[in-house]
Motif scaffolding. Structure first.
Motif, short mmCIF file in Angstrom:
data_model
loop_
_atom_site.label_atom_id
_atom_site.label_comp_id
_atom_site.label_asym_id
_atom_site.label_seq_id
_atom_site.Cartn_x
_atom_site.Cartn_y
_atom_site.Cartn_z
N TRP A 429 9.28 7.47 15.46
CA TRP A 429 10.18 7.62 14.31
C TRP A 429 9.37 7.81 13.02
N ARG A 430 9.99 8.49 12.08
CA ARG A 430 9.35 8.79 10.80
C ARG A 430 10.31 8.43 9.65
N SER A 431 9.85 8.65 8.44
CA SER A 431 10.66 8.32 7.27
C SER A 431 11.97 9.11 7.26
N THR A 432 11.95 10.34 7.78
CA THR A 432 13.17 11.15 7.79
C THR A 432 14.26 10.53 8.67
N ALA A 433 13.86 9.74 9.67
CA ALA A 433 14.84 9.14 10.57
C ALA A 433 15.59 7.98 9.92
N ILE A 434 14.98 7.38 8.91
CA ILE A 434 15.59 6.19 8.30
C ILE A 434 15.86 6.39 6.81
N VAL A 435 15.89 7.64 6.38
CA VAL A 435 16.01 7.95 4.96
C VAL A 435 17.36 7.51 4.38
N SER A 436 18.37 7.28 5.22
CA SER A 436 19.67 6.82 4.70
C SER A 436 19.56 5.48 3.98
N ASN A 437 18.53 4.70 4.31
CA ASN A 437 18.33 3.43 3.60
C ASN A 437 18.16 3.65 2.10
N ALA A 438 17.62 4.81 1.73
CA ALA A 438 17.34 5.08 0.32
C ALA A 438 18.57 4.99 -0.55
N ILE A 439 19.73 5.35 0.00
CA ILE A 439 20.96 5.40 -0.79
C ILE A 439 21.96 4.32 -0.35
N GLY A 440 21.44 3.26 0.26
CA GLY A 440 22.30 2.13 0.60
C GLY A 440 23.19 2.36 1.80
N GLN A 441 22.77 3.22 2.70
CA GLN A 441 23.48 3.40 3.96
C GLN A 441 22.53 2.93 5.07
N GLY A 442 22.47 3.61 6.17
CA GLY A 442 21.54 3.23 7.23
C GLY A 442 21.75 1.82 7.71
N GLU A 443 20.65 1.08 7.80
CA GLU A 443 20.70 -0.28 8.34
C GLU A 443 20.83 -1.34 7.26
N VAL A 444 20.93 -0.94 6.01
CA VAL A 444 21.02 -1.90 4.91
C VAL A 444 22.46 -2.39 4.76
N VAL A 445 22.63 -3.73 4.70
CA VAL A 445 23.95 -4.33 4.53
C VAL A 445 23.82 -5.48 3.52
N MET A 446 24.78 -5.57 2.59
CA MET A 446 24.75 -6.63 1.58
C MET A 446 26.14 -7.19 1.35
N THR A 447 26.19 -8.42 0.85
CA THR A 447 27.45 -9.04 0.46
C THR A 447 27.65 -8.84 -1.04
N PRO A 448 28.90 -8.92 -1.53
CA PRO A 448 29.13 -8.78 -2.97
C PRO A 448 28.32 -9.76 -3.82
N ILE A 449 28.14 -10.99 -3.36
CA ILE A 449 27.37 -11.94 -4.17
C ILE A 449 25.91 -11.54 -4.23
N GLN A 450 25.40 -10.91 -3.17
CA GLN A 450 24.03 -10.42 -3.21
C GLN A 450 23.90 -9.25 -4.18
N LEU A 451 24.91 -8.40 -4.22
CA LEU A 451 24.91 -7.29 -5.17
C LEU A 451 24.95 -7.81 -6.61
N ALA A 452 25.78 -8.83 -6.85
CA ALA A 452 25.87 -9.40 -8.20
C ALA A 452 24.54 -10.04 -8.59
N ASN A 453 23.91 -10.73 -7.66
CA ASN A 453 22.63 -11.37 -7.95
C ASN A 453 21.54 -10.32 -8.18
N MET A 454 21.63 -9.20 -7.45
CA MET A 454 20.69 -8.10 -7.68
C MET A 454 20.79 -7.61 -9.13
N MET A 455 22.03 -7.46 -9.63
CA MET A 455 22.20 -7.00 -11.01
C MET A 455 21.76 -8.06 -12.02
N ALA A 456 21.98 -9.32 -11.70
CA ALA A 456 21.49 -10.39 -12.58
C ALA A 456 19.97 -10.36 -12.67
#
Length: 659
Positions: A429-456
């Motif tokens: 596998w290469r970076s092109t296979a997992i590039v969806s992570n770049a825009i918050g898709q792929g294997e990345v998953v977050m909860t709303p409170i994690q998103l709020a803490n990210m912005m804080a």
């Protein structure tokens, strides 16, 4: 000498035993109280639970009088008039027999709850004739009285302890109440207080003859401690109103402290429906509602692909790793579709040459896909690069439980090299296979409170405090972990260019129509693909609408994340809610009434109807079919005397503060 040693030891040991027995039998007879002596009855005096206030001192949760009918099966007389008894308590004879049988299983000679949580009016008729029904007596307790009709997910509720818990924790007895979910569970030991105990002497006919040892061993009840939450009651209420006929979560945090200002989940319900004799019935309906899931706190538990807001982290990691810079790294994006290193990725920006600043405010997929692949391609081994990338993200509190003071939560997911070794066991596998992570898709998953803490964390330019909901405990200090600063692995110098781009999201970017005059808001739209199984088939539904923001730009006071299921583009529903919530908190009024009207009139019921039939929660008395938030049933009212007591207690607290 040896001849007298053994006899001496025996004499000394024997003397000590005699002295100890004399002390226990003659001088100290407290151990009698721990025995199963039928001549002594324990009578508990239950304390008031601590009151719950918001950050501004507004009373949210108080108490009201309640009465449990207790039973000792062995003491019931054979000639008891069951028909009259059942009529007084408005139960059937079958109910009576089932409850007595259950009490006998627990213990024939120990008290257990026969009928719980009668209010004052229900109890009045029975009180007059209780002497006719030997084996039964009443136990006064206090139930919660909710001063507001919002925040059910924050408060939790109180319910009877289970036999399993009684066996584990000696504090609790049959019929005792305990906090479940929310702050009632997290701060149970603070809120519950200390029970008082009276020991009553009985004669050989099992009649009470007075206090044991003149009350020598009696103790008085100590009320639970009052607590102040970090929640802003007015903001919480407003958030729930904006979420009517929608599903999702809103989390607002004060960046400089980590204090949670609002924690909204939708659909929700009036916390008062989980009080009194109808609590069990109503909870069952809410619990089995597999469609709307009103008991499911979407702000803490729902895991979603974060979508475009994740691009901010992609940019920060790329800056830290030196694979891009703010001014000199440029990416060319084509209209409609963009080409990113051999892989097509749809992009909705205006195209052309983009640097970091325009890449953020126009949310260019090409720019951040390229930045991500440069990060992953930095090292010859992509596994090593993925782990470096993952380590940076985890310094923001992602991919782990956050440690906040509520009893429920999810980790989210930040992939590592192990993730891809499982997905690609043969490698290659290469970076092109997992590039969806770049825009918050792929294997990345977050909860709303994690998103709020990210912005804080971005608002603070690289640090955060663990989000928490407790602000003050009367007479105590809060846990030190909530005042401990966490610093990310990203240098502070890389945050200003990201913040500049976020500011122009509102000025010339994807949220330009959501500006609020006089408030400098930094924000980011997001849209996440949404699939569901319907009729055994995987169907793509309307995208989830996501928006993150903080304000003001300088010296931020609030960071917020909104996720609306099936809401569409980020600026369509979630974005207006963010602008309204920010203005409501900072100004206590709304000038963008056009946005408010649009949001309040927006119903996503037709989208949710695709997922199933009628909600089970709509069967609760007086619940309009279109909104579980409106659920209100007749809940026990606080008698006038209790209201007076509430006011007295509030006055006493205020006086103490002044002194």
């Amino acid at each position: 000498m040896r001849k007298i040693l053994l006899p001496a030891l025996i004499i000394i040991a024997g003397s000590l035993l005699v002295i100890r027995v004399f002390y226990l039998q003659i001088i100290d007879d407290s151990f009698k109280l721990k025995s199963e002596n039928n001549a002594i009855k324990k009578q508990y005096d239950y304390p008031e639970r601590g009151y719950i206030y918001d950050r501004n001192g507004k009373l949210l949760v108080a108490n009201q009088a309640s009465y449990d009918i207790m039973v000792i099966p062995r003491d019931i007389k054979e000639d008891l008039n069951v028909d009259e008894f059942c009529t007084l308590l408005n139960i059937t004879k079958e109910d009576y027999e089932k409850r007595i049988a259950k009490a006998k299983v627990y213990s024939p000679r120990l008290p257990s709850v026969f009928l719980a949580q009668l209010n004052k009016s229900e109890f009045a008729a029975f009180q007059e004739k209780i002497r006719k029904f030997e084996g039964f007596y009443f136990q006064k307790r206090s139930l919660r009285d909710y001063e507001v009709d919002y925040g059910a997910n924050i408060f939790g509720f109180i319910t009877q302890v289970t036999e399993k818990l009684i066996a584990k924790n000696p504090y609790y007895n049959s019929g005792d109440l305990i906090g479940q979910q929310g702050v009632e569970q997290s701060y149970e030991e603070v809120l519950r207080g200390i029970k008082g105990v009276k020991y009553i002497q009985k004669d050989k006919y099992n009649r009470e003859i007075g206090s044991y040892k003149d009350g020598k061993y009696d103790t008085i009840a100590v009320a639970g401690e009052d607590i102040n939450l970090t929640i802003d009651g007015e903001l919480q209420k407003y958030g729930q109103e904006l979420m009517i006929n929608k599903r999702g979560g809103i989390v607002a945090i004060e960046p400089k402290t980590g204090e949670i200002l609002a924690l909204v989940t939708a659909p929700s319900f009036d916390p008062g429906i989980l009080v009194g004799r109808q609590r069990s019935k109503n909870y069952t309906l809410l619990y089995h509602d597999s469609i709307a899931k009103p008991l499911y706190d979407r702000g803490l538990l729902a895991e979603y692909p974060p979508g475009s807001p994740f691009k901010l982290l992609t940019g920060l990691v790329a800056l830290q790793e030196g694979v891009i810079d703010e001014n000199n790294f440029t990416v060319t994006c084509h209209h409609g579709f963009s080409y990113a290193r051999g892989r097509f990725m749809r992009c909705h920006c205006s195209g052309g040459q983009l640097q970091l600043h325009r890449g953020i405010y126009q949310s260019c997929n090409t720019y951040f896909a390229t930045a991500y692949m440069r990060t992953i391609n930095k090292y010859t081994n992509p596994s090593a690069s993925v782990d470096v990338w993952s380590s940076h993200l985890k310094s923001f509190g992602l991919g782990e439980f956050m440690g906040y003071d509520l009893p429920t939560g999810k980790r989210g997911k930040i992939p590592t090299s192990k993730t891809y070794k499982r997905m690609y066991p043969n490698g290659g596998w290469r970076s092109t296979a997992i590039v969806s992570n770049a825009i918050g898709q792929g294997e990345v998953v977050m909860t709303p409170i994690q998103l709020a803490n990210m912005m804080a964390t971005i608002a603070n330019q690289g640090y955060y405090y663990t989000p928490h909901i407790i602000k003050k405990i009367e007479g105590k200090t809060i846990d030190k972990k909530f005042t401990t600063k966490h610093t990310t692995t990203i240098d502070q110098k890389y945050f200003p260019p990201i913040i500049s781009g976020l500011f122009d999201v509102y000025n010339m970017g994807t949220a330009s129509r959501l500006r609020v005059d006089g408030i400098d808001i930094c924000g980011k739209t997001g849209t996440a693909e949404n699939f569901a199984k319907i009729g055994g088939k995987r169907v793509q539904l309307e995208d989830h609408s996501i928006f993150v923001a903080f304000a003001p730009k300088d010296n931020p006071k609030i960071a917020i994340a909104i996720m609306i299921e099936n809401g569409g583009f980020g600026a369509s529903v979630a974005g207006p809610i963010a602008s309204l919530m920010i203005e409501k908190y900072l100004r206590r009024k709304i000038t963008r009434t056009d946005l408010e009207t649009r949001v309040l009139n927006k119903s996503l019921a037709s989208e949710y109807a695709k997922l199933g039939g009628m909600s089970e929660a709509s069967k609760i008395e007086s619940v309009p079919k279109d909104s579980v938030l409106q659920a209100k049933i007749a809940k026990p009212k606080v008698p006038a005397a209790t209201n007076t007591k509430t006011e007295v207690k509030k006055t006493a607290v205020d006086t103490t503060k002044k002194n």
